[in-house]
Design a protein around this motif. Structure first.
Motif, mmCIF file in Angstrom:
data_model
loop_
_atom_site.group_PDB
_atom_site.id
_atom_site.type_symbol
_atom_site.label_atom_id
_atom_site.label_comp_id
_atom_site.label_asym_id
_atom_site.label_seq_id
_atom_site.Cartn_x
_atom_site.Cartn_y
_atom_site.Cartn_z
ATOM 1 N N UNK A 1 45.360 38.163 48.752
ATOM 2 C CA UNK A 1 46.682 38.580 49.215
ATOM 3 C C UNK A 1 46.905 38.406 50.706
ATOM 4 N N UNK A 2 46.133 39.122 51.514
ATOM 5 C CA UNK A 2 46.338 39.074 52.969
ATOM 6 C C UNK A 2 45.945 37.732 53.579
ATOM 7 N N UNK A 3 44.765 37.243 53.219
ATOM 8 C CA UNK A 3 44.331 35.954 53.770
ATOM 9 C C UNK A 3 45.239 34.826 53.286
ATOM 10 N N UNK A 4 45.651 34.899 52.016
ATOM 11 C CA UNK A 4 46.575 33.890 51.490
ATOM 12 C C UNK A 4 47.888 33.877 52.256
ATOM 13 N N UNK B 1 26.920 41.197 44.006
ATOM 14 C CA UNK B 1 26.978 40.284 45.144
ATOM 15 C C UNK B 1 28.183 39.367 45.159
ATOM 16 N N UNK B 2 28.730 39.027 43.987
ATOM 17 C CA UNK B 2 29.929 38.184 43.957
ATOM 18 C C UNK B 2 31.189 38.949 44.364
ATOM 19 N N UNK B 3 31.193 40.236 44.108
ATOM 20 C CA UNK B 3 32.425 41.016 44.213
ATOM 21 C C UNK B 3 33.095 40.996 45.598
ATOM 22 N N UNK B 4 32.358 41.119 46.713
ATOM 23 C CA UNK B 4 33.042 41.129 48.015
ATOM 24 C C UNK B 4 33.816 39.843 48.321
ATOM 25 N N UNK B 5 33.415 38.729 47.704
ATOM 26 C CA UNK B 5 34.096 37.452 47.975
ATOM 27 C C UNK B 5 34.936 36.973 46.790
ATOM 28 N N UNK B 6 35.022 37.764 45.732
ATOM 29 C CA UNK B 6 35.700 37.304 44.515
ATOM 30 C C UNK B 6 37.155 36.929 44.763
ATOM 31 N N UNK B 7 37.807 37.623 45.668
ATOM 32 C CA UNK B 7 39.210 37.342 45.953
ATOM 33 C C UNK B 7 39.474 35.923 46.414
ATOM 34 N N UNK C 1 35.998 48.147 41.703
ATOM 35 C CA UNK C 1 36.680 48.585 42.929
ATOM 36 C C UNK C 1 36.550 47.529 44.023
ATOM 37 N N UNK C 2 35.349 47.007 44.189
ATOM 38 C CA UNK C 2 35.132 45.991 45.230
ATOM 39 C C UNK C 2 35.940 44.734 44.921
ATOM 40 N N UNK C 3 36.015 44.346 43.644
ATOM 41 C CA UNK C 3 36.792 43.156 43.280
ATOM 42 C C UNK C 3 38.290 43.376 43.546
ATOM 43 N N UNK C 4 38.782 44.559 43.242
ATOM 44 C CA UNK C 4 40.193 44.873 43.496
ATOM 45 C C UNK C 4 40.499 44.754 44.995
ATOM 46 N N UNK C 5 39.642 45.328 45.819
ATOM 47 C CA UNK C 5 39.831 45.262 47.276
ATOM 48 C C UNK C 5 39.741 43.815 47.746
ATOM 49 N N UNK C 6 38.780 43.073 47.226
ATOM 50 C CA UNK C 6 38.629 41.671 47.600
ATOM 51 C C UNK C 6 39.865 40.866 47.210
ATOM 52 N N UNK D 1 45.067 39.440 39.661
ATOM 53 C CA UNK D 1 44.023 38.469 39.319
ATOM 54 C C UNK D 1 42.674 39.162 39.176
ATOM 55 N N UNK D 2 42.422 40.149 40.039
ATOM 56 C CA UNK D 2 41.162 40.895 39.977
ATOM 57 C C UNK D 2 41.007 41.609 38.642
ATOM 58 N N UNK D 3 42.064 42.287 38.213
ATOM 59 C CA UNK D 3 42.010 43.042 36.958
ATOM 60 C C UNK D 3 41.790 42.102 35.777
ATOM 61 N N UNK D 4 42.572 41.026 35.719
ATOM 62 C CA UNK D 4 42.440 40.089 34.601
ATOM 63 C C UNK D 4 41.070 39.421 34.595
ATOM 64 N N UNK D 5 40.604 38.998 35.769
ATOM 65 C CA UNK D 5 39.305 38.327 35.825
ATOM 66 C C UNK D 5 38.168 39.288 35.502
ATOM 67 N N UNK D 6 38.316 40.542 35.910
ATOM 68 C CA UNK D 6 37.265 41.517 35.632
ATOM 69 C C UNK D 6 37.182 41.806 34.136
ATOM 70 N N UNK D 7 38.332 41.951 33.497
ATOM 71 C CA UNK D 7 38.336 42.184 32.042
ATOM 72 C C UNK D 7 37.674 41.012 31.322
ATOM 73 N N UNK D 8 37.997 39.801 31.722
ATOM 74 C CA UNK D 8 37.391 38.603 31.144
ATOM 75 C C UNK D 8 35.883 38.581 31.431
ATOM 76 N N UNK D 9 35.508 38.839 32.675
ATOM 77 C CA UNK D 9 34.100 38.831 33.063
ATOM 78 C C UNK D 9 33.297 39.931 32.407
#
Length: 192
Positions: free
Chosen positions: A161-164, A41-47, A150-155, A123-131
């Motif tokens: 990226x895009x929203x920022x 549930x966190x993954x779609x908004x993790x970005x 995959x969902x975290x990478x897309x997020x 950031x997704x890759x680093x945070x996922x490895x930590x998580x």
């Protein structure tokens, strides 16, 4: 070229404080989504939790902007009441480092939409490895963990990226960033 001025420090710090509040609000949104969807549930908004690193780096364009802004945001979030406590500061540092390394790979000279999306993915890759180690993802099925990743990478690519980029460009259009690297670039393009 890489020396920071006071205005850049103030802008980065202000963005970090604003996004610390946003991060804390999204933590509650994430909790609701986890209640319905489980750990994924966190993954779609993790970005959203990486966005200040992308915005700060895109606006300021100096080494450390991504890392420092994310670290400050995490510190402020702890001060205003995130239940994860001080370990959140380490999480913020890891997330900021993931973005910072992408900008470093370009020599802090390229800020295209693709680089910004790649920074969100970093950031997704680093945070996922930590998580993975911190949150016990190993107890979940490998397929479930892969979907989370995959969902975290897309997020990271879309929300950070895009929203920022969109938020930064919108701010630049107002003229408030005229003294920043992004504002100067925008003004050069308009004059050409």
């Amino acid at each position: 070229m890489f020396k920071w001025n006071l205005r850049e420090i103030v802008v980065m710090s202000t963005l970090a404080v604003v996004f610390a509040i946003v991060y804390l609000l999204f933590f509650q949104v994430g909790n609701i989504m986890v209640g319905f969807m489980g750990p994924i549930g966190y993954e779609p908004i993790f970005g959203i939790w990486f966005i200040v690193s992308i915005i700060s780096a895109y606006i300021i364009r100096k080494p450390g902007a991504a890392f420092l802004s994310e670290t400050i945001a995490a510190f402020v979030e702890v001060l205003i009441g995130n239940v994860n406590g001080p370990r959140l500061i380490l999480s913020g540092m890891i997330q900021g480092l993931g973005a910072e390394l992408i900008f470093a790979a370009t020599g802090w000279k390229r800020y295209s939409v693709w680089v910004l999306m790649a920074a969100g993915m970093g950031s997704s890759v680093f945070s996922f490895a930590w998580g993975y180690f911190l949150s016990g993802f190993a107890a979940l099925s490998p397929q479930y963990v892969l979907w989370m990743f995959i969902i975290r990478i897309v997020s990271g690519a879309l929300l950070a990226g895009l929203l920022g980029k969109y938020i930064s460009d919108t701010l630049a259009k107002t003229g408030v960033l005229n003294g920043m690297a992004l504002g100067k670039e925008r003004n050069r393009r308009k004059a050409a």
